[in-house]
Design a protein around this motif. Structure first.
Motif, short mmCIF file in Angstrom:
data_model
loop_
_atom_site.label_atom_id
_atom_site.label_comp_id
_atom_site.label_asym_id
_atom_site.label_seq_id
_atom_site.Cartn_x
_atom_site.Cartn_y
_atom_site.Cartn_z
N GLU A 227 0.82 -1.08 0.06
CA GLU A 227 -0.25 -0.01 -0.07
C GLU A 227 0.73 1.27 -0.13
OE1 GLU A 227 -3.07 0.31 3.03
OE2 GLU A 227 -3.22 -2.11 2.85
N THR A 251 -2.57 -1.06 -3.49
CA THR A 251 -3.25 0.03 -3.34
C THR A 251 -2.31 1.03 -3.67
OG1 THR A 251 -4.59 -0.99 -1.82
CG2 THR A 251 -4.57 1.53 -1.59
N ASP A 253 -2.60 5.52 -4.10
CA ASP A 253 -3.50 6.78 -3.84
C ASP A 253 -2.71 8.08 -3.98
OD1 ASP A 253 -5.01 8.90 -3.25
OD2 ASP A 253 -5.50 8.36 -0.98
N ALA A 276 -6.67 -1.03 -5.76
CA ALA A 276 -7.51 0.11 -5.61
C ALA A 276 -6.38 1.34 -6.24
CB ALA A 276 -7.63 0.40 -4.19
#
Length: 452
Positions: A227, A251, A253, A276
């Motif tokens: 992540e 993941t 972001d 994600a």
């Protein structure tokens, strides 16, 4: 002989402490570690006296936020996070939200971090998140706490440069230094990350990374990383890294950054195994890039608050694992394809505030896991009864949120809407719709927003 020896050991322990037989032998904390915690407390500000249990004559294993090993008594975990209130939308009265914010502000720890923490040699979990340490630097001595596997300083009010000594924590699995305006941190380079070979989760959200041109070079070396949270990081231009291998990252972001180019950086497409991906609020333009089509494992895709101006590409509808799709606030045009039926895992679909026209395909009614559907602020120009009828298949059993305000809908609300048994929010204002609101006989009345 071995069995007899074990039996004699068991009898000896039972004689010393009868509670051993029941597996409840009481272990007290280590005296030196108790004193270390008390010294740590003296430098903290604690407005609500949350650490009232931290008294000199008590067992520190029973203190608030302290977890000891139940065999050795060593302090292993220290959890002193504060808990912010939920978002404003969860409060029916704004004054209640303001009161909750004030209560949170009073509950936060502050002050300084006493080096006595170094005496907790077996501490592997330290959480000081959501506090207010007044923009003091992250203490360099934290880099000497070699047993740490979990370090969370998210939103704790630290400032200045992240000390490279954090790179000495070679056992870290989880590192969170983010904060979105609560931490005012920055780095000149990220080479210290190269010394964290076991790191699985890295959150630098809100950290100024504008000078960290080695971001990809460093994170590419952490093969255990799953992540990577880099929201609000002023990333600007990150040079691509040749032979990048981001296979472990699930993941990613990158929301709310200031990329110099209006196109998604090419290095993003190297994350082939993402589950994600959040690229929201970056001002990206043009069509949704075909480079994303190979990310077929995606369950969560957020492209909201950009300026994508194409139609929704057909390959996007083939993402059978996709559960959350957010295309809100773009300039997307054209119709919603009947191929949307292929989003068989979809739980939430948000197409709000685009320029989509035509009819909502009836095939959407075959997306049986759908819980939230948002189609507001588009040019659908359709009878509301057609959409309701199309959703009456398996969707009607699970749908909880249906938002279609300002969508140029017309017509009469039919009794069929009452078949949506789990609907909790219905938003249809700003359309030319009339008729009574049907209520399901098997559910509570839902929150409704119709024409005023």
């Amino acid at each position: 002989a071995v069995t007899l020896t074990l039996f004699l050991v068991f009898l000896t322990l039972a004689a010393i402490d009868p509670k051993f037989c029941y597996g409840i032998s009481e272990v007290h904390c280590i005296q030196s570690e108790q004193q270390a915690l008390l010294r740590f407390k003296t430098d903290l500000s604690d407005p609500l006296n949350r650490l009232a249990s931290w008294a000199g004559d008590g067992d520190c294993c029973q203190w608030e936020g302290v977890v000891c090993n139940n065999v050795t008594g060593h302090v292993q975990e220290l959890n002193l996070r504060s808990f912010p209130p939920p978002l404003l939308e969860y409060f029916s009265i704004e004054a209640q939200y303001e009161a909750a914010i004030q209560s949170y502000a009073q509950s936060m720890f502050g002050g300084k971090i006493n080096p006595s923490l170094l005496d907790l040699k077996h501490l592997f979990y330290l959480d000081l998140s959501y506090n207010n340490f007044g923009q003091i630097p992250i203490p360099e001595f934290l880099g000497s706490m070699k047993s740490l596997r979990y370090l969370n300083l998210f939103g704790a009010g630290f400032g200045e440069l992240i000390p490279p000594q954090i790179g000495n924590l070679s056992n870290l699995h989880y590192l969170n230094l983010g904060g979105f305006g609560y931490n005012f941190l920055s780095v000149n380079n990220l080479q210290w990350l190269s010394s964290l070979p076991l790191l699985q989760v890295l959150d630098l959200s809100g950290v100024d990374l504008s000078k960290a041109s080695d971001l990809l070079q460093v994170t590419n070396k952490i093969t255990s990383l799953s992540e990577l949270w880099l929201s609000h990081c002023s990333l600007g231009s990150i040079p691509p890294t040749p032979n990048s291998n981001f296979s472990s990252v699930a993941t990613l972001d990158l929301s709310f950054n200031s990329f110099e180019n209006s196109l998604i950086p090419s290095w993003v497409f190297g994350y082939q195994n993402l589950v994600a991906l959040n690229l929201s609020a970056n001002g990206f333009q043009g069509p949704i890039p075909v480079g994303l089509q190979n990310m077929t494992f995606l369950k969560h895709l957020d492209l909201s608050f950009n300026n994508f101006n194409s139609s929704i590409p057909n390959w996007l509808y083939s993402f059978s694992h996709l559960e959350f799709l957010n295309l809100r606030k773009n300039l997307l045009q054209g119709t919603i394809s009947s191929s949307i039926r292929n989003l068989t895992s979809a739980i939430s679909i948000d197409f709000t505030s685009n320029q989509l026209d035509g009819k909502v395909p009836r095939s959407l009614g075959n997306v049986c896991n759908l819980r939230e559907l948002r189609l507001s602020d588009n040019k659908l120009s359709q009878e509301v009864s057609e959409i309701v009828e199309g959703l009456l298949r398996c969707v009607s059993y699970g749908l909880e949120v249906l938002e279609m305000y300002d969508a140029q809908l017309s017509g009469h609300l039919t009794e069929e809407l009452g078949q949506f048994q789990n609907l909790t929010k219905l938003s249809l204002e700003g359309n030319s719709i009339w008729g009574p609101i049907p209520i399901s006989k098997t559910s509570s009345p839902y929150e409704t927003h119709l024409n005023k």
